[in-house]
Design an enzyme around this catalytic site. Structure first.
Site, PDB file in Angstrom:
ATOM      1  N   TRP A 100      28.033  27.863  44.166  1.00  0.00           N
ATOM      2  CA  TRP A 100      28.376  27.928  45.591  1.00  0.00           C
ATOM      3  C   TRP A 100      27.882  29.219  46.214  1.00  0.00           C
ATOM      4  O   TRP A 100      27.457  29.232  47.369  1.00  0.00           O
ATOM      5  CB  TRP A 100      29.883  27.739  45.778  1.00  0.00           C
ATOM      6  CG  TRP A 100      30.343  26.469  45.139  1.00  0.00           C
ATOM      7  CD1 TRP A 100      31.184  26.328  44.074  1.00  0.00           C
ATOM      8  CD2 TRP A 100      29.931  25.136  45.483  1.00  0.00           C
ATOM      9  NE1 TRP A 100      31.335  25.004  43.743  1.00  0.00           N
ATOM     10  CE2 TRP A 100      30.575  24.252  44.595  1.00  0.00           C
ATOM     11  CE3 TRP A 100      29.069  24.612  46.471  1.00  0.00           C
ATOM     12  CZ2 TRP A 100      30.391  22.866  44.655  1.00  0.00           C
ATOM     13  CZ3 TRP A 100      28.891  23.240  46.527  1.00  0.00           C
ATOM     14  CH2 TRP A 100      29.547  22.381  45.630  1.00  0.00           C
ATOM     15  N   ASP A 167      34.137  33.428  50.370  1.00  0.00           N
ATOM     16  CA  ASP A 167      34.439  32.012  50.234  1.00  0.00           C
ATOM     17  C   ASP A 167      35.602  31.914  49.250  1.00  0.00           C
ATOM     18  O   ASP A 167      35.454  32.183  48.064  1.00  0.00           O
ATOM     19  CB  ASP A 167      33.201  31.273  49.707  1.00  0.00           C
ATOM     20  CG  ASP A 167      33.464  29.801  49.404  1.00  0.00           C
ATOM     21  OD1 ASP A 167      34.593  29.325  49.622  1.00  0.00           O
ATOM     22  OD2 ASP A 167      32.524  29.129  48.946  1.00  0.00           O
ATOM     23  N   LYS A 191      41.310  22.046  47.868  1.00  0.00           N
ATOM     24  CA  LYS A 191      41.710  22.542  46.554  1.00  0.00           C
ATOM     25  C   LYS A 191      43.186  22.971  46.594  1.00  0.00           C
ATOM     26  O   LYS A 191      44.007  22.462  45.853  1.00  0.00           O
ATOM     27  CB  LYS A 191      40.868  23.748  46.130  1.00  0.00           C
ATOM     28  CG  LYS A 191      39.388  23.644  46.412  1.00  0.00           C
ATOM     29  CD  LYS A 191      38.645  22.764  45.458  1.00  0.00           C
ATOM     30  CE  LYS A 191      37.145  22.874  45.673  1.00  0.00           C
ATOM     31  NZ  LYS A 191      36.378  21.949  44.843  1.00  0.00           N
TER      32      LYS A 191
END
Length: 355
Positions: A100, A167, A191
């Site tokens: 990511w 992030d 999540k």
């Protein structure tokens, strides 16, 4: 009962699911479903207001920050951050610690110069790089706090001479940290905060309005902030469930309480991985994630056998990411200790079976 170790969309609290199900049929005794109400109603405006207030309260944010909820998940934020913070010809610094982070770097290169200060890619992202210098002339420094695919996590955030951007999609609200040291925090909901379909952005107000470029409306943080997350129709249901989940975190005792619970879950599972001769961890011990526990079999030929064994024990979502293989147990906030204990017992039972 299913024990859900899926990496995302991840497990949600049972009471949140019940409240959300009721709202699908009748939201706030309005006689209407949450799926069909106008986002301009007072009832839904109160949802957005409470969600923003809970974010500020749970993270102890001061008044320098604005909260906004957005479409597009964290992947859209990979571009939205440099769109708003990185002018043409300017430089942003990034730490490459996983897939990511790498995707965020790729998007940032469309808007300005990118200085990758360190990377663990050559080691298949099995550790968090630590020996690096953050350039003082960068517009910002971007990190990914937790790596769902490789099972690593930044347990301490760096002191940065420039605005720190992170992030936090897979570990926000799971542990205590000083949110007021960041310039911008973003997270996809699916999540630890809610269902897929909404992203959270926490923006220090003084960072905006400094780039010369024209920014399309849907990519402009300031416009979304000025319109209270309702410049266009927001993802109403996802935002509502996120609010319920944030309310649930508060009821559990807040982020500090969640951290204590999460640390116990992680310690229980890692202890079994280290003890059981059939299994082994995949990343540096000091960087092990407390959200995504990645491990493999010492004998890869029996991995499928164990997955089938776990499935019969009502364990789901345990298969590792396709790029890594093995197993990944995602132990997000809503996953109870009892599910971790059940996984450990299943690993022990498989050990006895193979003796």
């Amino acid at each position: 009962m299913k024990h859900n170790f899926g990496a995302g969309p991840g497990i949600l609290p049972q009471e949140v699911l019940k409240q959300a199900a009721e709202a699908v049929l009748n939201f706030n005794n309005s006689g209407l479903s949450i799926l069909e109400i106008s986002h301009r109603t007072a009832d839904f405006e109160s949802v957005v207001s409470e969600a923003c207030s809970l974010v500020k309260e749970l993270l102890s944010l001061n008044d320098d920050y604005a909260i906004t909820f957005l479409h597009g998940g964290a992947s859209t934020q990979f571009a939205m951050v440099p769109y708003n913070l990185l002018g043409e010809g300017e430089t942003a610094a990034y730490l490459d610690s996983g897939t990511w982070a790498s995707k965020a770097i790729k998007e940032a290169k469309f808007f300005g110069n990118v200085n990758v200060v360190a990377s663990s890619k050559e080691s298949n992202y099995t550790f968090i790089p630590k020996d690096y210098t953050i350039p003082a002339d960068a517009n910002y420094f971007h990190v990914t706090s937790n790596n769902t695919i490789y099972g690593t996590q930044l347990h301490e955030f760096p002191e940065s001479p420039v605005p720190l951007v992170s992030d936090m999609s897979s570990d926000i609200f799971s542990r205590v940290f000083d949110a007021n040291k960041f310039g911008l925090i973003y997270a996809g909901a699916q999540k630890n905060m809610g269902p897929a379909g909404v992203a959270l952005a926490i923006v220090r107000k003084d960072l905006l309005g400094k780039v010369d470029r024209k920014i399309p409306s849907m990519f402009n943080y300031q416009l979304h902030i000025d319109n209270g997350s309702m410049y266009n129709t927001p993802p109403v249901f996802a935002l509502y469930v996120s609010m319920l989940t944030l309310r649930w975190v508060k009821e559990q005792g807040g982020v500090a309480a969640m951290e204590k619970i999460n640390n116990k879950k992680a310690a229980t599972l890692y202890a079994e991985i280290d003890r059981n001769p059939l299994f082994k961890g995949t990343c540096a011990v000091e960087d092990r994630s407390r959200m995504n526990v990645c491990f493999v079999m010492d004998n890869p030929e029996i991995e499928k056998e164990f997955l089938d064994f776990a499935k019969k024990a009502d364990i789901v979502g345990l298969k590792g990411h396709r790029s890594v293989g093995g197993f990944r147990a995602s132990i997000y906030n809503a996953l109870p200790q009892s599910s971790v204990d059940h996984l450990v017992s299943t690993m022990q039972a498989f050990e006895q079976l193979k003796k």
